[in-house]
Design an enzyme around this catalytic site. Structure first.
Site, PDB file in Angstrom:
ATOM      1  N   HIS A  55       1.769   4.353  -2.993  1.00  0.00           N
ATOM      2  CA  HIS A  55       1.744   5.813  -2.852  1.00  0.00           C
ATOM      3  C   HIS A  55       2.995   6.457  -3.442  1.00  0.00           C
ATOM      4  O   HIS A  55       2.921   7.539  -4.030  1.00  0.00           O
ATOM      5  CB  HIS A  55       1.599   6.230  -1.389  1.00  0.00           C
ATOM      6  N   HIS A 107       0.833  -1.203   0.000  1.00  0.00           N
ATOM      7  CA  HIS A 107       0.000   0.000   0.000  1.00  0.00           C
ATOM      8  C   HIS A 107       0.869   1.256   0.000  1.00  0.00           C
ATOM      9  O   HIS A 107       0.667   2.174  -0.804  1.00  0.00           O
ATOM     10  CB  HIS A 107      -0.924  -0.018   1.227  1.00  0.00           C
ATOM     11  N   GLU A 108       1.832   1.301   0.888  1.00  0.00           N
ATOM     12  CA  GLU A 108       2.694   2.483   0.984  1.00  0.00           C
ATOM     13  C   GLU A 108       3.585   2.631  -0.246  1.00  0.00           C
ATOM     14  O   GLU A 108       3.834   3.741  -0.716  1.00  0.00           O
ATOM     15  CB  GLU A 108       3.518   2.441   2.266  1.00  0.00           C
TER      16      GLU A 108
END
Length: 86
Positions: free
Chosen positions: A44, A40-41
């Site tokens: 980003h 997820h990170e």
């Protein structure tokens, strides 16, 4: 999309490859929730947000998702909505 959430299908086991602040490379196996967080990170960093990858059948209000499928790994949502997890 404030107030909404959805499942992003992610591998449950990965090898995280990264460089620490001193410039040393690392390779670390991750599974389950830590694997999902890392992915997820990392998304980003590439400018990707969950709506770019969501499972369309899982899009719901945050409250509905919390009431029905609040799990770190979305197994119950995948079973109920009939989509495969990687």
């Amino acid at each position: 999309m404030p107030g909404y959430t959805a499942v992003v299908n992610r591998p449950l086991a990965i090898t995280a490859t990264y460089t620490d602040p001193t410039g040393h490379p690392h390779h670390r196996p991750l599974t389950g929730w830590p694997s999902r967080i890392f992915q997820h990170e990392t998304d980003h960093l590439s400018g990707t947000v969950y709506v770019d990858k969501l499972e369309p059948r899982s899009l719901s209000t945050t409250q509905t998702y919390t009431d029905l499928w609040n799990d770190p790994v979305p197994t119950r949502a995948a079973e109920a909505l009939r989509f495969e997890l990687d």
